[in-house]
Design an enzyme around this catalytic site. Structure first.
Site, PDB file in Angstrom:
ATOM      1  N   GLU A 140      61.332  30.895  41.841  1.00 27.66           N
ATOM      2  CA  GLU A 140      62.511  30.093  42.158  1.00 27.66           C
ATOM      3  C   GLU A 140      62.297  29.278  43.431  1.00 27.66           C
ATOM      4  OE1 GLU A 140      64.119  34.139  40.616  1.00 27.66           O
ATOM      5  OE2 GLU A 140      62.288  33.337  41.530  1.00 27.66           O
ATOM      6  N   ARG A 164      39.693  44.181  30.796  1.00 22.23           N
ATOM      7  CA  ARG A 164      39.677  44.920  32.056  1.00 22.23           C
ATOM      8  C   ARG A 164      40.376  44.139  33.172  1.00 22.23           C
ATOM      9  NH1 ARG A 164      33.415  47.229  32.321  1.00 22.23           N
ATOM     10  NH2 ARG A 164      33.607  48.763  30.617  1.00 22.23           N
ATOM     11  N   THR A 182      32.085  61.009  29.847  1.00 21.03           N
ATOM     12  CA  THR A 182      31.746  59.591  29.705  1.00 21.03           C
ATOM     13  C   THR A 182      31.082  59.075  30.980  1.00 21.03           C
ATOM     14  OG1 THR A 182      33.543  59.197  28.141  1.00 21.03           O
ATOM     15  CG2 THR A 182      32.671  57.271  29.287  1.00 21.03           C
ATOM     16  N   ARG A 233      32.160  42.289  35.390  1.00 22.37           N
ATOM     17  CA  ARG A 233      30.988  41.457  35.715  1.00 22.37           C
ATOM     18  C   ARG A 233      30.682  40.403  34.665  1.00 22.37           C
ATOM     19  NH1 ARG A 233      30.123  46.400  34.205  1.00 22.37           N
ATOM     20  NH2 ARG A 233      28.642  46.926  32.559  1.00 22.37           N
ATOM     21  N   GLU A 268      39.113  53.972  28.419  1.00 19.29           N
ATOM     22  CA  GLU A 268      37.902  53.624  27.667  1.00 19.29           C
ATOM     23  C   GLU A 268      37.102  54.833  27.191  1.00 19.29           C
ATOM     24  OE1 GLU A 268      35.257  50.593  28.795  1.00 19.29           O
ATOM     25  OE2 GLU A 268      36.791  49.073  29.083  1.00 19.29           O
TER      26      GLU A 268
END
Length: 355
Positions: free
Chosen positions: A46, A196, A208, A219, A294
């Site tokens: 605004e 991401r 993981t 990247r 993930e």
């Protein structure tokens, strides 16, 4: 209002934890000013809209104009003064609002303040209101459900596996080892890095982190890297992992300690309770509005079982068949809302049935 939405999207990736907002000032059916929230901590939509109108020499038209804004103007002092006060100050007679702001410091107070000052306030309602809410689905989920917006993501082979399994010889204990397998193609990988950049944080489990040693950055895409989150209840992860390179803020959720050093935070959560709920509660307290999960498979399955997810995105390499391995999570109570083919990969998006 559609133009407000277009403008609001220009702030994507730069305004969180604030919402994306666009504003348009109209006099006699002609736009005399536009603005959007460009950067967290800086002027709201605004303010930028009204300032543009004034800079263009339209100050004398403000008291005869209508302001369209995609989200209810704020009524409190935060990083900037209340936008409702600015509207009242310039005697703008009518404001059309896309949707109410769910943040407890606003949530109707901006509308009430303007109405009390004699400003005519209209809510657009219908499909346009839904579009305004959807634009800021992360912000709305955070404030209405008191948890982050949760996106689950995985890549799977054409026969439904997310990784191959190797059985080691008996002399080395016969353990099952999960091997890393690059499933999605380079174009899909680039898209994942874009995803991401759109979320506040990215989460993986202990296994993981150990198996893949991921960087979890953007990247391969121009955009901010999310806060890296890892669930490591017993602090088994070695300091040599890429996650701990201090390049990006990283939070380790564990049952051992609270400690902070440079860009690395150890955040203690209760071990003998519902870990997913504990994790979501911690993320809410840390003001993290969205998280991309993930992996691994067990962590993804836990979110699905708990029913606390807002999107599932699955990349399937139709040409890759491995016949055996670690099965992909089973999607439950979901509706497919989108499908796209990217060379060998099929990308599908699901929403919960109750969405």
């Amino acid at each position: 209002m559609l133009r407000c939405l277009q403008l609001a999207r220009l702030g994507a990736g730069n305004v969180a934890p604030n919402p994306m907002v666009g504003a348009v000032l109209v006099h006699n059916n002609i736009i005399i000013g536009e603005g959007w929230h460009k950067q967290y901590g800086q002027a709201h939509a605004e303010v930028n809209c009204i300032n543009e109108a004034i800079e263009k020499g339209h100050r004398d038209k403000l008291n005869q104009s209508t302001l369209y804004v995609s989200l209810e103007p704020c009524a409190h002092f935060g990083k900037t003064p209340p936008c409702a006060d600015l509207i009242i100050k310039h005697h703008i007679p009518k404001v059309v609002v896309g949707c109410r702001d769910p943040f407890e410091e606003v949530n109707g107070k901006g509308i009430e303040k303007m109405q009390a000052a004699g400003v005519l306030v209209d809510l657009v309602g219908g499909e346009l209101e839904k579009e305004c809410i959807t634009l800021n689905k992360r912000f709305f989920t955070y404030h209405t459900k008191r948890r982050p917006y949760v996106v689950l993501k995985w890549a799977q082979t054409g026969d439904g596996f997310i990784a191959p399994l190797d059985i080691l010889p008996t002399e080395t204990s016969g353990d099952t080892v999960i091997k890393r397998l690059l499933i999605s193609n380079e174009y899909s990988n680039r898209l994942v890095h874009k995803w991401r950049s759109e979320e506040a944080a990215i989460l993986v489990g202990t296994n993981t982190a150990l198996r893949d040693d991921p960087l979890l950055t953007t990247r391969s895409w121009t955009g901010p890297s999310p806060i890296r989150l890892v669930l490591d209840m017993n602090l088994r992860l070695p300091a040599s992992l890429k996650l701990f390179n201090r390049e990006t803020r990283t939070i380790v959720f564990n049952a051992v300690k609270n400690e902070e050093n440079e860009n690395l935070l150890f955040y203690r959560i209760a071990k003998d309770t519902n870990i997913i709920q504990e994790l979501l509660s911690a993320l809410y307290k840390l003001r993290i509005q969205s998280v991309l999960v993930e992996g691994g498979a067990a962590l993804l399955e836990s979110f699905i079982t708990e029913g606390v997810w807002d999107e599932i995105r699955v990349i399937t390499n139709e040409e890759l068949i491995i016949n055996n391995g670690l099965k992909a999570p089973v999607i439950q109570s979901a509706e497919k809302i989108y499908s796209e083919k990217v060379l060998s990969d099929t990308i599908e998006t699901y929403h919960p049935l109750k969405y």
